[in-house]
Design a protein around this motif. Structure first.
Motif, mmCIF file in Angstrom:
data_model
loop_
_atom_site.group_PDB
_atom_site.id
_atom_site.type_symbol
_atom_site.label_atom_id
_atom_site.label_comp_id
_atom_site.label_asym_id
_atom_site.label_seq_id
_atom_site.Cartn_x
_atom_site.Cartn_y
_atom_site.Cartn_z
ATOM 1 N N LYS A 16 32.045 44.352 37.072
ATOM 2 C CA LYS A 16 32.926 43.188 37.231
ATOM 3 C C LYS A 16 34.361 43.614 37.498
ATOM 4 N N GLN A 17 34.843 44.601 36.756
ATOM 5 C CA GLN A 17 36.215 45.070 36.922
ATOM 6 C C GLN A 17 36.423 45.662 38.310
ATOM 7 N N ARG A 18 35.500 46.471 38.764
ATOM 8 C CA ARG A 18 35.654 47.105 40.082
ATOM 9 C C ARG A 18 35.571 46.064 41.202
ATOM 10 N N VAL A 19 34.698 45.083 41.072
ATOM 11 C CA VAL A 19 34.588 44.023 42.084
ATOM 12 C C VAL A 19 35.893 43.216 42.134
ATOM 13 N N ARG A 20 36.498 42.950 40.975
ATOM 14 C CA ARG A 20 37.797 42.254 40.951
ATOM 15 C C ARG A 20 38.857 43.061 41.694
ATOM 16 N N GLU A 21 38.893 44.356 41.473
ATOM 17 C CA GLU A 21 39.864 45.222 42.155
ATOM 18 C C GLU A 21 39.641 45.227 43.660
ATOM 19 N N MET A 22 38.394 45.329 44.072
ATOM 20 C CA MET A 22 38.082 45.327 45.499
ATOM 21 C C MET A 22 38.457 43.998 46.140
ATOM 22 N N GLY A 23 38.134 42.893 45.479
ATOM 23 C CA GLY A 23 38.468 41.570 46.006
ATOM 24 C C GLY A 23 39.957 41.363 46.152
ATOM 25 N N ALA A 24 40.724 41.867 45.197
ATOM 26 C CA ALA A 24 42.188 41.755 45.277
ATOM 27 C C ALA A 24 42.722 42.555 46.461
ATOM 28 N N GLN A 25 42.167 43.737 46.692
ATOM 29 C CA GLN A 25 42.614 44.557 47.825
ATOM 30 C C GLN A 25 42.253 43.911 49.157
ATOM 31 N N ILE A 26 41.057 43.367 49.244
ATOM 32 C CA ILE A 26 40.625 42.687 50.475
ATOM 33 C C ILE A 26 41.512 41.480 50.741
ATOM 34 N N THR A 27 41.814 40.707 49.707
ATOM 35 C CA THR A 27 42.713 39.555 49.844
ATOM 36 C C THR A 27 44.058 39.998 50.407
ATOM 37 N N LYS A 28 44.593 41.066 49.886
ATOM 38 C CA LYS A 28 45.882 41.607 50.353
ATOM 39 C C LYS A 28 45.781 42.090 51.799
ATOM 40 N N ASP A 29 44.721 42.822 52.120
ATOM 41 C CA ASP A 29 44.564 43.397 53.458
ATOM 42 C C ASP A 29 44.343 42.344 54.538
ATOM 43 N N TYR A 30 43.792 41.206 54.179
ATOM 44 C CA TYR A 30 43.519 40.147 55.153
ATOM 45 C C TYR A 30 44.490 38.973 54.996
ATOM 46 N N ALA A 31 45.705 39.253 54.566
ATOM 47 C CA ALA A 31 46.715 38.188 54.402
ATOM 48 C C ALA A 31 46.819 37.370 55.685
ATOM 49 N N ASN A 32 46.779 36.055 55.552
ATOM 50 C CA ASN A 32 46.886 35.117 56.679
ATOM 51 C C ASN A 32 45.750 35.238 57.694
ATOM 52 N N GLU A 33 44.641 35.783 57.298
ATOM 53 C CA GLU A 33 43.492 35.940 58.200
ATOM 54 C C GLU A 33 42.253 35.317 57.571
ATOM 55 N N GLU A 34 41.390 34.805 58.414
ATOM 56 C CA GLU A 34 40.076 34.353 57.966
ATOM 57 C C GLU A 34 39.101 35.511 58.089
ATOM 58 N N ILE A 35 38.062 35.476 57.286
ATOM 59 C CA ILE A 35 37.077 36.552 57.266
ATOM 60 C C ILE A 35 35.671 35.946 57.336
ATOM 61 N N VAL A 36 34.800 36.611 58.071
ATOM 62 C CA VAL A 36 33.377 36.305 58.013
ATOM 63 C C VAL A 36 32.744 37.412 57.176
ATOM 64 N N LEU A 37 32.258 37.050 56.009
ATOM 65 C CA LEU A 37 31.547 38.000 55.174
ATOM 66 C C LEU A 37 30.099 38.021 55.640
ATOM 67 N N VAL A 38 29.628 39.200 56.013
ATOM 68 C CA VAL A 38 28.243 39.358 56.444
ATOM 69 C C VAL A 38 27.535 40.202 55.393
ATOM 70 N N GLY A 39 26.653 39.560 54.661
ATOM 71 C CA GLY A 39 25.900 40.245 53.621
ATOM 72 C C GLY A 39 24.631 40.834 54.181
ATOM 73 N N VAL A 40 24.342 42.064 53.751
ATOM 74 C CA VAL A 40 23.099 42.718 54.154
ATOM 75 C C VAL A 40 22.045 42.396 53.099
ATOM 76 N N LEU A 41 21.052 41.615 53.521
ATOM 77 C CA LEU A 41 19.996 41.160 52.615
ATOM 78 C C LEU A 41 19.001 42.276 52.339
ATOM 79 N N LYS A 42 18.409 42.260 51.196
ATOM 80 C CA LYS A 42 18.572 41.403 50.060
ATOM 81 C C LYS A 42 19.480 42.043 49.022
#
Length: 179
Positions: A16-42
């Motif tokens: 949980k802690q590492r996912v929070r850190e990654m999400g915060a970095q992604i939010t910062k890196d994509y400032a003012n941008e939309e993102i398409v998250l493509v999940g690799v199933l399953k």
């Protein structure tokens, strides 16, 4: 701990802690941008869902299913798409979300495929990376944890469809997958 595991590598709280850190970095890196998250199933579904909730940007979801494993524990080296994207990624910022990079074969095939579909950008977020097993080098933009050469399950990762629901990541006992 599940009886088929020899040890827990990462606890639920560590993940949980590492996912929070990654999400915060992604939010910062994509400032003012939309993102398409493509999940690799399953396998990536659990990580994908938790990461998506942390990213504070407009996001769209799509999924692709491909595999180089079949039902075994080692890569076959052949990649097959089982389910393709539902929408075009042309002109979009694509963040491919994967559970684990092992040999790199699947991603070395998938990343160029997304670029060929004229995405504005293509980046890769993975929960786990196992560099000692890499056969093909792939660029990783966001990595949760680097792991040793061990067969891991839990938090979406499986062996033959089992163990995905474990809230932690553990090392599967060799006698379980070598039967």
């Amino acid at each position: 701990m599940h009886s088929d595991l020899q040890e827990i590598l990462f606890t639920e709280e560590q993940i949980k802690q590492r996912v929070r850190e990654m999400g915060a970095q992604i939010t910062k890196d994509y400032a003012n941008e939309e993102i398409v998250l493509v999940g690799v199933l399953k396998g990536a579904v659990t990580f994908f869902t938790d990461l998506a909730r942390i990213i504070d940007r407009p996001v769209a979801f799509d999924f692709i299913s491909c595999s180089s494993y079949g039902s075994g524990a080692t890569s076959s080296g052949q990649v097959a798409i089982k389910k393709d994207l539902d929408k075009s990624v042309e002109g979009k910022n694509v963040l491919l979300v994967e559970d684990i990079i092992d040999t790199g074969i699947t991603l070395s095939w998938l990343l160029p495929l997304l670029r060929a579909r004229k995405a504005k950008s293509v980046k890769l977020a993975t929960l786990l990376s196992k560099p000692s097993r890499r056969k093909v080098d792939v660029p990783v933009d966001y990595n949760g944890f680097e792991i040793p050469d061990a067969f891991v399950v839990g938090y979406g990762l499986d062996y033959d469809g089992r163990y995905r629901n474990l809230p932690y990541i553990g090392v599967l006992k060799p006698e379980v997958y070598s039967k």
